[in-house]
Design an enzyme around this catalytic site. Structure first.
Site, short mmCIF file in Angstrom:
data_model
loop_
_atom_site.label_atom_id
_atom_site.label_comp_id
_atom_site.label_asym_id
_atom_site.label_seq_id
_atom_site.Cartn_x
_atom_site.Cartn_y
_atom_site.Cartn_z
N TYR A 90 13.70 30.51 7.57
CA TYR A 90 12.56 31.23 7.93
C TYR A 90 12.38 31.59 9.55
CZ TYR A 90 10.15 30.45 3.38
OH TYR A 90 10.02 30.46 2.17
N LYS A 126 0.91 -1.25 0.20
CA LYS A 126 -0.10 -0.03 -0.11
C LYS A 126 0.78 1.19 -0.09
CE LYS A 126 -0.59 -0.04 4.98
NZ LYS A 126 -1.00 -0.38 6.39
C1 LIG Z 1 -0.45 -1.56 6.91
C2 LIG Z 1 -1.11 -2.81 7.10
C3 LIG Z 1 -0.34 -3.90 7.50
C4 LIG Z 1 1.29 -3.96 7.59
O1 LIG Z 1 1.44 -3.52 8.76
P1 LIG Z 1 3.15 -3.51 9.28
O2 LIG Z 1 2.87 -3.22 10.90
O3 LIG Z 1 3.60 -2.29 8.65
O4 LIG Z 1 3.85 -4.72 8.92
C5 LIG Z 1 -1.03 -5.07 7.79
N1 LIG Z 1 -2.28 -5.09 7.78
C6 LIG Z 1 -3.06 -3.85 7.53
C7 LIG Z 1 -4.57 -4.11 7.56
C8 LIG Z 1 -2.43 -2.84 7.29
O5 LIG Z 1 -3.28 -1.67 7.01
#
Ligand SMILES: *Cc1c(COP(=O)(O)O)cnc(C)c1O
Length: 393
Positions: free
Chosen positions: A262, A35
């Site tokens: 800034y 993702k």
């Molecule tokens: C992002 C996500 C993961 C991965 O989690 P990590 O802690 O990065 O391994 C697994 N399951 C779901 C539902 C997620 O949204």
């Protein structure tokens, strides 16, 4: 550098090696979570490398992300999990993507898409076992299960999976135990109601290494795939895959008492050399890390001073001999002493996930290595050590 003034180089062999490491820690199948454009690393190349390292599933949040993988020609099983009534379920079904459902309304939408496309939807029902985020509540579970069973009987969908997500796998074993118990109960309820899910999944990266009882049939690994250690205080030997590099685009010598950037939140205390780098908060450098954050320049860790601006920030090079075009490493695996994503996370009071996914679209990603850890089975046992035996700081 390849003519770019900044770039994120992604080591695909590291990705594949990390996935091998994950796969070696469980007897369950491995879903590589790609993702958010593969946590900022590039979803498609990461997916390919992860599959070569032993992942058999890919996980994404949205239809857009799922379809990107299919368009790139990836045929591995894909689960997409955050949907709304506006989600194009027909496109997901046509692309052979498994869909997660957590609410009866969306189950209706999936069923309608299945009828429209003539496909049997493969559904993973999500139960909220204690995170109070996504997933049906325990109260809502019977209804979701009943509607699923009804649609299964009609032949429009099949409940292939039941799943949930852990809130505290990196911190509280008690929380994990409670969630696992709630999960097991929800699965038993679904089975009693006539569902027959073949894929139960609960574990994230931290749980892969800390909570074997949560592994069930499939583990969903995100951050560990990218080489960030998922368990605080414990080194599993993963290898960070991304290196963010840039170069000095301006050098100036300034006297003591010079206000920098800034609001002049930093004023020099001595004559010093300022080196400007063309990365700012639009590129993922967190704003407000003045005085804490460092980069690697000329073999030395040097501080960023003054406010990080949208496009640029200032490095205090002291009396170092710095030149226009000198390479700067902002973050990486740490081999040469450069900061890691975990260091940046500490400086910015966030997690490495936010640092990595925050690297902006203006920074081109360049992928190195084929990501194949093992072209022949014989090499499988030995090769990961190449990545994990390295000197670390
Ligand atoms: C992002 C996500 C993961 C991965 O989690 P990590 O802690 O990065 O391994 C697994 N399951 C779901 C539902 C997620 O949204």
């Amino acid at each position: 550098m390849t003519g770019e003034q900044a770039e994120a180089v992604v080591d695909l062999a590291a990705i594949a090696g990390n996935v091998e490491r994950i796969a070696g820690a469980t007897s369950a199948a491995v879903m590589a979570v790609v993702k958010a454009d593969g946590f900022g690393h590039g979803a498609v190349p990461v997916a390919r490398a992860a599959l070569s390292g032993g992942a058999t599933w890919l996980g994404v949040t949205s239809a857009t992300e799922a379809l990107e993988l299919r368009t790139a020609g990836l045929t591995a099983p894909v689960l997409s999990w955050l949907h709304s009534p506006a989600t194009d379920f027909a496109a997901l079904l046509a692309a052979d993507v498994d869909v997660s459902v957590a609410a009866p309304e969306l189950l209706d939408a999936v069923a309608a898409a299945a009828r429209a496309t003539g496909r049997t939807a493969r559904v993973h029902l999500k139960i909220d076992t204690g995170m109070s985020r996504h997933g049906a509540t325990a109260d809502g579970w019977p209804e979701l299960v009943a509607w699923s069973r009804k649609y299964e009987r009609e032949g429009v969908l099949r409940v292939r999976g039941v799943w949930s997500h852990l809130a505290t796998a990196d911190s509280s074993p008690y929380g994990v135990t409670a969630q696992t118990a709630a999960f097991t109960e929800a699965v038993a309820y679904a089975r009693d109601a006539g569902l027959d899910p073949e894929l139960l999944h609960l574990a994230n990266s931290a749980a892969v290494f800390t909570a074997p009882r949560t592994h069930f049939d499939l583990v969903r690994a995100g951050i560990a795939v990218y080489g960030v250690e998922p368990v605080p205080g414990r080194a599993i030997g993963l290898r960070p895959a991304l290196t963010l590099r840039t170069q000095v685009i301006m050098v100036k010598r300034v006297p003591a008492g010079t206000g920098v950037s800034y609001q002049h939140t930093h004023v020099t205390s001595r004559p010093t050399t300022l080196a400007l780098i063309p990365l700012g908060f639009a590129d993922g450098i967190p704003r407000g890390v003045d005085g804490r954050a460092q980069v690697l320049l000329g073999g030395r860790r040097l501080p960023i001073i003054g406010r990080v601006a949208m496009d640029q920030c200032v490095v205090d090079a002291g009396d170092l001999d710095v030149h226009l075009g000198d390479p700067v490493t902002v973050l990486g695996p740490g081999d040469d002493g450069e900061p890691t994503a975990a260091d940046w996370a500490a400086w910015a009071a966030t997690n490495p996930h936010e640092i990595l996914t925050g690297i902006g679209t203006r920074v081109p990603r360049r992928h190195e290595g084929k990501g194949t850890v093992a072209s022949d089975a014989g090499a499988r046992g030995a090769l990961p050590l190449l990545h994990h035996g390295r000197k670390r700081r």
